[in-house]
Design a protein around this motif. Structure first.
Motif, PDB file in Angstrom:
ATOM      1  N   SER A   1       0.826  -1.195   0.000  1.00 13.00           N
ATOM      2  CA  SER A   1       0.000   0.000   0.000  1.00 13.00           C
ATOM      3  C   SER A   1       0.868   1.256   0.000  1.00 13.00           C
ATOM      4  O   SER A   1       2.092   1.191   0.082  1.00 13.00           O
TER       5      SER A   1
ATOM      6  N   HIS B   1      -5.911   6.770   6.333  1.00 13.35           N
ATOM      7  CA  HIS B   1      -6.559   8.014   5.914  1.00 13.35           C
ATOM      8  C   HIS B   1      -8.021   7.781   5.574  1.00 13.35           C
ATOM      9  O   HIS B   1      -8.460   6.656   5.315  1.00 13.35           O
TER      10      HIS B   1
ATOM     11  N   GLY C   1      -9.453   9.120   2.966  1.00 13.40           N
ATOM     12  CA  GLY C   1      -9.600   9.069   1.512  1.00 13.40           C
ATOM     13  C   GLY C   1     -10.220  10.340   0.987  1.00 13.40           C
ATOM     14  O   GLY C   1     -11.375  10.354   0.565  1.00 13.40           O
TER      15      GLY C   1
ATOM     16  N   ARG D   1      -9.936  12.009  -1.702  1.00 12.93           N
ATOM     17  CA  ARG D   1     -10.426  12.035  -3.083  1.00 12.93           C
ATOM     18  C   ARG D   1     -11.704  11.218  -3.269  1.00 12.93           C
ATOM     19  O   ARG D   1     -12.411  11.378  -4.260  1.00 12.93           O
ATOM     20  N   TYR D   2     -12.026  10.331  -2.306  1.00 15.71           N
ATOM     21  CA  TYR D   2     -13.253   9.542  -2.435  1.00 15.71           C
ATOM     22  C   TYR D   2     -14.499  10.409  -2.301  1.00 15.71           C
ATOM     23  O   TYR D   2     -15.594   9.996  -2.690  1.00 15.71           O
TER      24      TYR D   2
ATOM     25  N   VAL E   1     -15.821   7.345   3.759  1.00 16.55           N
ATOM     26  CA  VAL E   1     -14.872   8.336   4.271  1.00 16.55           C
ATOM     27  C   VAL E   1     -15.098   8.568   5.764  1.00 16.55           C
ATOM     28  O   VAL E   1     -14.142   8.629   6.553  1.00 16.55           O
TER      29      VAL E   1
ATOM     30  N   TYR F   1     -14.011  16.913   5.069  1.00 12.54           N
ATOM     31  CA  TYR F   1     -13.032  15.963   5.605  1.00 12.54           C
ATOM     32  C   TYR F   1     -12.769  16.226   7.079  1.00 12.54           C
ATOM     33  O   TYR F   1     -12.568  15.290   7.866  1.00 12.54           O
TER      34      TYR F   1
ATOM     35  N   ASP G   1      -3.624  13.458   8.162  1.00 11.37           N
ATOM     36  CA  ASP G   1      -3.937  12.037   8.027  1.00 11.37           C
ATOM     37  C   ASP G   1      -2.870  11.271   8.781  1.00 11.37           C
ATOM     38  O   ASP G   1      -2.104  11.857   9.547  1.00 11.37           O
TER      39      ASP G   1
ATOM     40  N   SER H   1      -9.358   4.383 -11.146  1.00 12.78           N
ATOM     41  CA  SER H   1      -9.252   5.263  -9.987  1.00 12.78           C
ATOM     42  C   SER H   1     -10.600   5.487  -9.318  1.00 12.78           C
ATOM     43  O   SER H   1     -10.669   5.862  -8.149  1.00 12.78           O
TER      44      SER H   1
ATOM     45  N   ARG I   1     -13.569   1.836  -3.013  1.00 10.29           N
ATOM     46  CA  ARG I   1     -12.673   1.206  -2.036  1.00 10.29           C
ATOM     47  C   ARG I   1     -13.473   0.636  -0.880  1.00 10.29           C
ATOM     48  O   ARG I   1     -12.914   0.168   0.105  1.00 10.29           O
TER      49      ARG I   1
ATOM     50  N   LYS J   1     -10.107  -1.478   2.325  1.00 14.19           N
ATOM     51  CA  LYS J   1      -8.871  -0.695   2.377  1.00 14.19           C
ATOM     52  C   LYS J   1      -8.260  -0.861   3.755  1.00 14.19           C
ATOM     53  O   LYS J   1      -8.956  -1.181   4.727  1.00 14.19           O
TER      54      LYS J   1
ATOM     55  N   THR K   1      -7.223   1.036   6.055  1.00 14.19           N
ATOM     56  CA  THR K   1      -7.693   1.866   7.158  1.00 14.19           C
ATOM     57  C   THR K   1      -8.920   1.280   7.836  1.00 14.19           C
ATOM     58  O   THR K   1      -9.103   1.436   9.050  1.00 14.19           O
TER      59      THR K   1
END
Length: 507
Positions: free
Chosen positions: A54, A59, A61, A63-64, A73, A117, A155, A340, A344, A365, A367
């Motif tokens: 990884s 984190h 994420g 960008r998710y 998230v 976030y 993060d 991309s 996840r 993932k 995390t």
């Protein structure tokens, strides 16, 4: 601990787990802590594949959020804080610097994303995001002059393969049996119990074991295990995406990380690594071939170099890479066109035919592994009462994570007071890798020579012995690249010497 002898089917485990990655070991730990008898088999070493490949981030994420994965998230952000608390020796917070590039995402969108976030999860402990002037802020010094605005947010970082090993250690200490280099060759339901054939990949010996339930945590092999070893139909599929990374000599000063936006909308991280290096990754390449060990391609190396060269003053060339690694992420196939954009999130598929449950894990993932483990046992509990105990892992320290008051620095000072003969760098590394278990390595040593021969870069025979005896290390690469990254700091001659010692010790 229940142990099934070769060919002996009298012992019935509550749970047979196939796969020694972060999900498999996490479920083993949680189930064993609830009192279930557990056998975990892994065809290679722990964390041989995805879980050691990884970007090593704990984190949410960021960008998710663009793909509206708000639940994922939020869960990941909650887990980030929990994991930082239960394993502070192998995890620590980091600040990420995001230079603003107007041609990519507009500033208002970034601000909104960072606001979400910061506030999606309750009572988050890490510092909030803020804007910075890269012309005056120290984080802007390594960057090209054309970047004047930026953002910073928080993060975390994790030694990913050590996270897997610590989960396996805790599971074992709670009664689970962990068998590495052991492959499931076939399994079938017999009288409401799973009857499974397993093979020792070292000796070639085979045995039969029985279990009330099976967890398929085979990662990239999850679908193939269903089709081949279990001979079962499956409506869900896994999408393999190759992610590659390069390690180069340090290209910037400071503890901060950088997150860069590329013209193709992908992001790449540049992260301080092993004190002397910078880790750059990752790529997202759809993988159509068989799962297994994969390597970075020249095109991926070029892509990563070009990505950071758009931002840093110091040019990175493909020839600068001193090490690289690649892995396959077994994502749940949600039919997204772009690799991309593939979710996840994870999917848990339960098959309870004939009262012998099988739980297959698709996606996930690193995390969220602990929460996934809880959800897995919650799903199994109605049909497998042995795992129906209370959840307990949210606040229970992983082995070595009980650092005590004052956090890592105070724990390091206490360790150095106990073993004042250790060089500072060695003491720091032992505490960072093992936490309070570092005392087990030092033992009753009164001087450095008591730890045996230095095989290179401060790796003593006492430390290697500990890894073999306590952490299932059986091959040189287990020590050099998974239990540690000491291979980065050694010469080839030193790596060869360590390999010789491991082979002699293991036999």
């Amino acid at each position: 601990m229940n142990t099934a002898a070769s060919g002996d089917t009298s012992t019935v485990y509550d749970l047979l787990i196939v796969g020694g990655g972060v999900n498999g070991t996490g479920i083993a730990r949680d189930a064993a802590g609830r009192g279930a008898s557990v056998l975990l088999v892994e065809q290679d070493d722990l964390a041989s594949y995805t879980s050691s490949s990884s970007t090593k981030l704990i984190h949410g994420g960021l960008r998710y959020l663009e793909y509206y994965e708000f639940r994922l998230v939020r869960e990941a952000l909650i887990e980030r804080d929990r994991l930082l608390a239960i394993a502070p020796h192998i995890m620590w917070p980091l600040r990420f610097v995001l230079p603003h590039t107007p041609e990519q995402r507009p500033a208002w969108m970034i601000r909104l994303g960072l606001f979400l976030y910061d506030h999606l999860a309750p009572n988050m402990k890490l510092p909030k995001s803020r804007g910075i002037d890269l012309r005056t802020h120290s984080a802007g010094k390594p960057l090209q002059d054309r970047y004047d605005k930026g953002f910073v947010y928080s993060d975390g970082w994790v030694q990913d393969s050590r996270l897997v090993v610590l989960n396996a250690m805790d599971a074992s200490q709670r009664g689970a049996e962990i068998r590495t280099r052991t492959r499931l060759t076939a399994a079938r339901r017999v009288n409401s119990v799973w009857e499974a054939q397993i093979e020792d990949m070292v000796s070639g010996g085979t045995s039969t074991v029985r279990a009330k339930g099976v967890v398929n945590a085979a990662g990239p092999w999850v679908a193939k295990l269903l089709a081949n070893q279990l001979d079962l139909p499956n409506s869900k599929s896994v999408r393999l995406v190759k992610g590659s990374h390069i390690v180069v000599p340090q290209i910037f000063d400071g503890p901060q990380c950088y997150i860069f936006q590329n013209p193709d909308k992908r992001i790449v991280f540049a992260i301080p690594y092993e004190q002397k290096f910078t880790l750059i990754g990752t790529t997202d390449v759809t993988w159509k071939e068989e799962p297994g060990l994969v390597e970075i391609s020249p095109e991926e190396v070029k892509y990563l170099c070009e990505s950071v060269n758009r931002y840093f003053n110091k040019e990175v060339k493909p020839s600068d890479a001193v090490w690289s690694y690649a892995g396959l992420r077994p994502l749940y196939d949600d039919a997204a066109a772009n690799a991309s954009a593939v979710t996840r999130d994870y999917v848990l598929d339960l098959d309870n035919t004939d009262g012998a449950p099988l739980l297959s894990i698709f996606g996930g993932k690193i995390t969220t592994f602990r929460k996934l483990s809880e959800h897995a046992l919650e799903k199994l509990a109605p049909v497998l009462p042995a795992v129906a105990g209370h959840s307990w892992t949210a606040d229970a320290a992983l082995p070595g994570g009980d650092l005590g008051s004052g956090g890592f620095e105070a724990a390091l000072n206490r360790f150095r007071a106990t073993a004042p003969f250790l060089p500072l760098q060695l003491a720091w590394r032992l505490m960072r890798m093992y936490g309070t278990r570092a005392y087990d390595i030092v033992g009753n040593a009164k001087e450095l020579a008591d730890l045996g021969e230095d095989l290179g870069a401060g790796m003593t025979t006492a430390e290697v012995d500990y890894l073999i005896e306590n952490e299932w290390a059986r091959a040189p690469e287990d020590v050099l690249w998974r239990r540690s990254k000491i291979g980065l700091h050694m010469t080839q001659a030193e790596r060869d010497r360590l390999a010789e010692y491991v082979h002699k010790k293991v036999g």
